[in-house]
Motif scaffolding. Structure first.
Motif, PDB file in Angstrom:
ATOM      1  N   ARG A   1      20.746 -69.473 -50.522  1.00  0.00           N
ATOM      2  CA  ARG A   1      19.586 -68.861 -49.881  1.00  0.00           C
ATOM      3  C   ARG A   1      19.676 -67.342 -49.935  1.00  0.00           C
ATOM      4  NH1 ARG A   1      20.076 -69.462 -44.050  1.00  0.00           N
ATOM      5  NH2 ARG A   1      20.972 -67.374 -44.225  1.00  0.00           N
ATOM      6  N   VAL A   2      18.555 -66.716 -50.321  1.00  0.00           N
ATOM      7  CA  VAL A   2      18.439 -65.260 -50.338  1.00  0.00           C
ATOM      8  C   VAL A   2      17.326 -64.872 -49.366  1.00  0.00           C
ATOM      9  CG1 VAL A   2      17.859 -63.228 -51.715  1.00  0.00           C
ATOM     10  CG2 VAL A   2      19.268 -65.050 -52.708  1.00  0.00           C
ATOM     11  N   VAL A   3      17.679 -64.141 -48.312  1.00  0.00           N
ATOM     12  CA  VAL A   3      16.695 -63.657 -47.354  1.00  0.00           C
ATOM     13  C   VAL A   3      16.154 -62.315 -47.829  1.00  0.00           C
ATOM     14  CG1 VAL A   3      16.274 -62.952 -44.973  1.00  0.00           C
ATOM     15  CG2 VAL A   3      17.846 -64.847 -45.455  1.00  0.00           C
ATOM     16  N   ILE A   4      14.846 -62.199 -47.921  1.00  0.00           N
ATOM     17  CA  ILE A   4      14.203 -60.972 -48.373  1.00  0.00           C
ATOM     18  C   ILE A   4      13.830 -60.137 -47.153  1.00  0.00           C
ATOM     19  CG2 ILE A   4      12.393 -59.970 -49.804  1.00  0.00           C
ATOM     20  CD1 ILE A   4      14.298 -61.857 -51.308  1.00  0.00           C
ATOM     21  N   ARG A   5      14.546 -59.056 -46.944  1.00  0.00           N
ATOM     22  CA  ARG A   5      14.249 -58.146 -45.847  1.00  0.00           C
ATOM     23  C   ARG A   5      13.491 -56.930 -46.374  1.00  0.00           C
ATOM     24  NH1 ARG A   5      19.774 -59.152 -45.206  1.00  0.00           N
ATOM     25  NH2 ARG A   5      20.188 -57.021 -45.889  1.00  0.00           N
ATOM     26  N   GLU A   6      13.099 -56.050 -45.455  1.00  0.00           N
ATOM     27  CA  GLU A   6      12.321 -54.879 -45.842  1.00  0.00           C
ATOM     28  C   GLU A   6      13.056 -54.009 -46.855  1.00  0.00           C
ATOM     29  OE1 GLU A   6      10.146 -50.952 -43.847  1.00  0.00           O
ATOM     30  OE2 GLU A   6      11.556 -52.135 -42.676  1.00  0.00           O
ATOM     31  N   ASP A   7      14.375 -53.920 -46.741  1.00  0.00           N
ATOM     32  CA  ASP A   7      15.145 -53.025 -47.609  1.00  0.00           C
ATOM     33  C   ASP A   7      15.608 -53.697 -48.909  1.00  0.00           C
ATOM     34  OD1 ASP A   7      16.883 -54.721 -46.367  1.00  0.00           O
ATOM     35  OD2 ASP A   7      18.343 -53.199 -45.785  1.00  0.00           O
ATOM     36  N   PHE A   8      15.123 -54.933 -49.165  1.00  0.00           N
ATOM     37  CA  PHE A   8      15.456 -55.607 -50.422  1.00  0.00           C
ATOM     38  C   PHE A   8      14.311 -55.354 -51.398  1.00  0.00           C
ATOM     39  CE2 PHE A   8      15.677 -59.255 -53.311  1.00  0.00           C
ATOM     40  CZ  PHE A   8      17.018 -59.238 -53.657  1.00  0.00           C
ATOM     41  N   SER A   9      14.511 -54.408 -52.297  1.00  0.00           N
ATOM     42  CA  SER A   9      13.444 -53.958 -53.182  1.00  0.00           C
ATOM     43  C   SER A   9      13.279 -54.869 -54.393  1.00  0.00           C
ATOM     44  CB  SER A   9      13.743 -52.538 -53.666  1.00  0.00           C
ATOM     45  OG  SER A   9      14.922 -52.537 -54.474  1.00  0.00           O
ATOM     46  N   ARG A  10      12.209 -54.608 -55.147  1.00  0.00           N
ATOM     47  CA  ARG A  10      12.006 -55.360 -56.391  1.00  0.00           C
ATOM     48  C   ARG A  10      13.124 -55.072 -57.379  1.00  0.00           C
ATOM     49  NH1 ARG A  10       6.474 -56.371 -59.762  1.00  0.00           N
ATOM     50  NH2 ARG A  10       7.433 -57.280 -61.611  1.00  0.00           N
ATOM     51  N   THR A  11      13.617 -53.834 -57.378  1.00  0.00           N
ATOM     52  CA  THR A  11      14.725 -53.483 -58.270  1.00  0.00           C
ATOM     53  C   THR A  11      15.955 -54.313 -57.950  1.00  0.00           C
ATOM     54  OG1 THR A  11      13.909 -51.220 -58.483  1.00  0.00           O
ATOM     55  CG2 THR A  11      16.222 -51.599 -59.045  1.00  0.00           C
TER      56      THR A  11
END
Length: 495
Positions: free
Chosen positions: A418-428
Motif C-alpha cells: 500500500r502506498v498512501v498519497i499525501r499532500e507532499d507526495f508529488s507526481r515526480t
C-alpha cells in the motif's frame, strides 16, 4: 583522535564522533549520566542517531501529515509551551478549539440551529476520539437498559474485520464485545447487510469506516443507516451509528459532497476525524463531533476550577500542547473549502499516475478503489516465486517505506502492498517510485524462486508428520530465508 571502546561496550554506551570536541567519554545508554554534558554534545549525539531513522516524506505507510507551511511551523513553535487544558490562562487557544469544532461540525452537516454551538472536542488523535465516542455510546445504552430493568452485562459493538486496532483497544479496555463482520476476497470492507444481522439488543452502536486502512475504500454508511432503521422499527431498538472518518472525514466533503455518510443520516450520532491525516496537521490532533448535545451524556463531562474559572472537560488525557489545535485552525482558515479541495484533487491525480504506472507493468492487481482515500493498494498477480514482503523489503534500499501486510479474516490469504498519497507526495515522486519498483522486480526475477514446499506452507515434523503453517508464518519464514540469501551475496566492500 578518539580511541573507540571495545565492541562489547556498544550495547550499553552511546558514542558520538563529532561530539568528541565537547566530551570524550561515552554515555550510559539506559541510565542517567552522573554529570552534565555541553548542550552541543547532547544535540549532536541525538542528531547522529536520528539520522538512522527513515525519511518521513518517503514513509508511504503512514497517513500522517509530514509537511506544513513555514508560517504554520512558526505558529506551532510559538505555542509549544502552552498547555491546551488551561482554558482560563489561554482563552484564545480555547476559542480556536471551539471554532475548529464548529467548522468541522458544519462540514459534517450537523443539524445546528442559528447561533447554536456544536458539541465536540479536540483529542490527541482518532484513537482517543473513538474511545470517547465509545464511552458515550456505552453509557447511553446502560442508562436505557437500567431504566427498562434489563441487564447491562454484555454490551457489544458491530464492526468490520477491517477496523483499525484502536477499536480492539476500546473493546478490551472498556469491556465491550467486538462483533466483527468477516471480509472476503475482493470485498475488503464491512458488508452492511451482514453487519445489521449481527446487531442485537446489546449492541451499543455499529461502527462504519469512511476510509479503510487496508485499501482506502469508503463503507456504505447510507445503506447501513437504511437497513438499521428498518431493523430498529421491527425490534423497537434504537441502535445508532458511529462513523470512523479518521482518514476520509477531510476528503469526502471536498471530493464527494453528494455522498451521504455524515449527520445527514439520522442514525449517525457521532463522527471522529484525524486532523493529523488529511486535516493536514502534524501528528497529535484528532476530533470527535456529536450530532446533538443529547448524544453526549452530561455525567461524562467533568468540571474543574483549580486552574482558574470553571472548565468542562471530556478527555482521556489532561495536559497536552496547544500547537496542533492552533495548526488546525491555521489550515482551516488558510485553505478554506477551495484549498482543501485542491489538495485532495491533487492527491487523487497523483494516485492515478501511480496506479496507471503499476497497471502498465502487468505484474500487479490493484486492490484499492477509485473513490475513497487517495492511496494505491496492490498485490502481485503471481507471487509463487517472490512475494509482496520481498518487494517491500527491497524498496527500502531506495529509501521507500512501502508496507506489505495480509488482509484480516476471512481474506487472510491475500497479501497487499500500500502506498498512501499525501499532500507532499508529488507526481515526480510517483514516477520515481514506479521506476524503483520496476528495478526491484527485475532484481527479484534474477533471484532463486522460493522452495515449493515453503510456498504451500508444508514442512515435515520430527516424527514425519506433515505440519501445515499459517499463511503469515510461511510468508515471514520465506522473507527471512530470502534476506539471508541477499545478505550472503553482498560480499563487495565499499572504500
Amino acid at each position: 583522535m578518539v580511541i573507540s571502546k571495545t565492541a562489547s561496550d556498544s550495547d550499553v554506551s552511546v558514542h558520538s564522533t563529532f561530539a568528541s570536541r565537547y566530551v570524550r567519554s561515552s554515555l550510559p545508554r539506559f541510565k542517567m549520566g552522573e554529570s552534565s554534558i555541553p548542550k552541543e554534545a547532547a544535540y549532536q549525539i541525538i542528531n547522529d542517531e536520528l539520522m538512522l531513522d527513515g525519511n518521513p516524506r518517503l514513509n508511504l505507510a503512514s497517513f500522517v501529515t509530514t509537511w506544513m507551511e513555514p508560517e504554520c511551523d512558526k505558529l506551532m513553535m510559538d505555542a509549544i509551551n502552552k498547555n491546551y487544558v488551561d482554558m482560563d490562562e489561554y482563552p484564545v487557544t480555547t476559542e480556536l478549539q471551539n471554532r475548529c469544532v464548529n467548522m468541522i461540525a458544519h462540514l459534517f452537516n450537523a443539524p445546528l440551529r442559528d447561533s447554536e454551538t456544536a458539541v465536540g472536542v479536540g483529542t490527541v488523535g482518532s484513537s482517543e476520539a473513538i474511545m470517547l465516542a465509545g464511552i458515550a455510546f456505552k453509557r447511553k445504552w446502560q442508562k436505557k437498559r437500567k431504566a427498562e430493568g434489563k441487564s447491562v452485562d454484555k454490551p457489544n459493538i458491530v464492526t468490520g474485520a477491517n477496523v483499525q486496532v484502536c477499536w480492539e483497544k476500546f473493546a478490551n479496555y472498556f469491556e465491550v464485545e467486538l462483533k466483527e463482520v468477516k471480509l472476503r476476497e475482493d470485498y475488503y470492507v464491512m458488508d452492511p447487510v451482514k453487519a445489521v444481522e449481527l446487531v442485537d439488543e446489546n449492541t451499543i452502536c455499529v461502527a462504519a469506516i469512511l476510509g479503510s486502512t487496508l485499501n482506502g475504500e469508503f463503507e456504505d454508511v447510507k445503506l447501513l443507516n437504511d437497513l438499521l432503521i428498518e431493523k430498529n422499527k421491527k425490534t423497537g431498538w434504537d441502535t445508532p451509528i458511529h462513523v470512523d472518518a479518521a482518514s476520509g472525514g477531510f476528503i469526502a466533503p471536498f471530493l464527494y459532497p453528494e455522498l451521504e455518510w455524515d449527520f445527514r443520516l439520522p442514525l449517525v450520532k457521532s463522527i471522529n476525524v484525524s486532523g493529523h491525516k488529511y486535516g493536514l496537521v502534524y501528528a497529535g490532533i484528532g476530533w470527535v463531533i456529536w450530532r446533538t448535545k443529547e448524544d453526549l451524556p452530561e455525567e461524562l463531562i467533568f468540571h474543574i476550577n483549580y486552574l482558574g474559572a470553571d472548565q468542562p472537560t471530556f478527555t482521556l488525557n489532561f495536559s497536552k500542547g496547544s500547537s496542533q489545535v492552533i495548526a488546525q485552525y491555521y489550515q482551516l482558515i488558510r485553505l478554506g473549502y477551495e484549498g482543501y479541495r485542491n489538495v485532495m484533487e491533487n492527491c487523487c491525480e497523483n494516485a492515478i499516475v501511480l496506479r496507471e504506472g503499476l497497471e502498465k507493468m502487468g505484474r500487479f492487481k490493484i486492490v484499492s478503489k477509485d473513490n475513497g482515500v487517495p492511496l494505491v493498494a496492490f498485490s502481485l498477480k503471481d507471487n509463487s516465486c517472490h512475494d509482496e514482503f520481498e518487494v517491500s523489503d527491497m524498496l527500502r534500499r531506495f529509501g521507500w517505506i512501502v508496507p506489505a501486510y495480509t488482509m484480516p479474516a476471512d481474506a487472510q490469504h491475500v497479501t497487499v502492498l500500500r502506498v498512501v498519497i499525501r499532500e507532499d507526495f508529488s507526481r515526480t515522486l510517483a514516477e520515481r517510485l514506479i521506476i524503483d519498483i520496476t528495478k526491484v522486480l527485475h532484481e527479484l526475477d534474477a533471484l532463486p524462486a522460493k522452495i515449493s514446499a515453503k510456498i504451500n506452507g508444508v514442512e515435515k515434523g520430527l516424527n514425519g508428520t506433515v505440519v501445515k503453517k499459517t499463511v503469515l508464518e510461511t510468508q515471514r519464514e520465506i522473507t527471512d530465508v530470502w534476506k539471508k540469501f541477499v545478505k550472503a551475496r553482498k560480499t563487495q566492500v565499499i572504500c
